[in-house]
Design a protein around this motif. Structure first.
Motif, short mmCIF file in Angstrom:
data_model
loop_
_atom_site.label_atom_id
_atom_site.label_comp_id
_atom_site.label_asym_id
_atom_site.label_seq_id
_atom_site.Cartn_x
_atom_site.Cartn_y
_atom_site.Cartn_z
N UNK A 1 -5.24 10.96 -4.32
CA UNK A 1 -4.16 10.55 -5.20
C UNK A 1 -3.27 9.52 -4.49
N UNK A 2 -2.96 9.78 -3.21
CA UNK A 2 -2.14 8.84 -2.45
C UNK A 2 -2.85 7.50 -2.28
N UNK A 3 -4.14 7.53 -1.98
CA UNK A 3 -4.91 6.29 -1.81
C UNK A 3 -4.92 5.49 -3.11
N UNK A 4 -5.13 6.14 -4.24
CA UNK A 4 -5.15 5.45 -5.53
C UNK A 4 -3.79 4.82 -5.83
N UNK A 5 -2.71 5.52 -5.51
CA UNK A 5 -1.38 4.97 -5.76
C UNK A 5 -1.13 3.74 -4.90
N UNK A 6 -1.52 3.80 -3.63
CA UNK A 6 -1.33 2.66 -2.73
C UNK A 6 -2.10 1.45 -3.24
N UNK A 7 -3.36 1.64 -3.56
CA UNK A 7 -4.21 0.54 -4.01
C UNK A 7 -3.70 -0.03 -5.33
N UNK A 8 -3.38 0.83 -6.26
CA UNK A 8 -2.88 0.37 -7.56
C UNK A 8 -1.58 -0.40 -7.40
N UNK A 9 -0.68 0.07 -6.57
CA UNK A 9 0.59 -0.63 -6.37
C UNK A 9 0.38 -2.01 -5.78
N UNK A 10 -0.42 -2.11 -4.74
CA UNK A 10 -0.62 -3.40 -4.07
C UNK A 10 -1.37 -4.37 -4.97
N UNK A 11 -2.44 -3.94 -5.60
CA UNK A 11 -3.24 -4.86 -6.40
C UNK A 11 -2.57 -5.23 -7.72
N UNK A 12 -1.87 -4.30 -8.34
CA UNK A 12 -1.19 -4.63 -9.59
C UNK A 12 -0.04 -5.60 -9.37
N UNK A 13 0.65 -5.47 -8.24
CA UNK A 13 1.74 -6.40 -7.94
C UNK A 13 1.21 -7.70 -7.33
N UNK A 14 -0.02 -7.69 -6.82
CA UNK A 14 -0.62 -8.91 -6.29
C UNK A 14 0.04 -9.40 -5.02
N UNK A 15 0.55 -8.47 -4.22
CA UNK A 15 1.27 -8.85 -3.01
C UNK A 15 1.05 -7.78 -1.94
N UNK A 16 0.87 -8.19 -0.69
CA UNK A 16 0.63 -7.23 0.37
C UNK A 16 1.89 -6.49 0.81
N UNK B 1 10.46 -13.39 4.48
CA UNK B 1 10.57 -14.75 5.01
C UNK B 1 9.90 -15.64 3.97
N UNK B 2 10.71 -16.32 3.17
CA UNK B 2 10.21 -17.04 2.01
C UNK B 2 9.28 -18.19 2.37
N UNK B 3 9.40 -18.76 3.56
CA UNK B 3 8.49 -19.84 3.96
C UNK B 3 7.07 -19.33 4.17
N UNK B 4 6.91 -18.04 4.46
CA UNK B 4 5.60 -17.46 4.73
C UNK B 4 5.11 -16.53 3.62
N UNK B 5 5.90 -16.36 2.58
CA UNK B 5 5.58 -15.38 1.54
C UNK B 5 4.27 -15.67 0.82
N UNK B 6 3.92 -16.92 0.62
CA UNK B 6 2.70 -17.26 -0.12
C UNK B 6 1.44 -16.75 0.57
N UNK B 7 1.51 -16.50 1.87
CA UNK B 7 0.32 -15.99 2.58
C UNK B 7 0.06 -14.52 2.28
N UNK B 8 1.01 -13.83 1.67
CA UNK B 8 0.84 -12.41 1.35
C UNK B 8 0.40 -12.18 -0.10
N UNK B 9 0.31 -13.22 -0.91
CA UNK B 9 -0.11 -13.08 -2.29
C UNK B 9 -1.60 -12.79 -2.39
#
Length: 156
Positions: A64-79, A90-98
């Motif tokens: 359940x914890x693994x599914x929540x982590x994966x769903x949160x990260x992938x649905x938001x599209x950000x690491x 750090x907004x200058x580097x934020x695009x690398x986490x998308x």
């Protein structure tokens, strides 16, 4: 809805009562139109039963914890799916986490969460967990040819 705009406090009360009565009539019509369960055919009710059966399935807390982590990260599209007040950005580097578009493989290295291997929305997400635990080294081998991951461990 019928509504009259008339000046004066006595007339405002009449307008309010009229609006409340109109709202009650609309709610009654809504109940008659959309809550008539006799119109559901057997095929629809079977689908509803299947969905409710899958929600009753018990999973371990780690899954359940693994599914929540994966769903949160992938649905938001950000690491880093945290609010700026929790974890500054750090907004200058934020695009690398998308994560747009979603990758086919994402390897997380979160030592606080359990080891997992989950596929969600076509993205294979793997977390090896803690690398060293007491005298055991744990890692994951991934084979791109067949898209499989295997948990490996060595004792030191």
């Amino acid at each position: 809805m019928k509504s009259e705009l008339v000046a004066g406090s006595g007339n405002a009360r009449k307008v309010t009562e009229t609006l409340v009565d109109d709202l009650a009539d609309e709610m009654e019509n809504y109940d008659l139109e959309y809550n008539n369960l006799d119109d559901i055919n057997d095929k629809d009710s079977l689908t509803i039963d299947k969905i409710s059966d899958t929600s009753k399935t018990k999973f371990s807390a780690d899954i359940v914890e693994a599914r929540k982590i994966v769903k949160t990260i992938l649905d938001q599209g950000h690491l880093s799916p945290f609010q700026s007040s929790v974890r500054p950005t750090i907004w200058n580097q934020d695009q690398s986490l998308w994560l747009l578009p979603l990758p086919t493989l994402l390897i997380l290295t979160d030592t606080t969460s359990p080891t997992f291997d989950v596929t969600y929305e076509g993205c294979h997400v793997i977390n090896p967990g803690s690398f060293i635990n007491k005298n055991k080294i744990t890692f994951i081998e991934y084979y791109p040819s067949n898209k499989k991951a295997e948990l490996r461990s060595l004792y030191v």
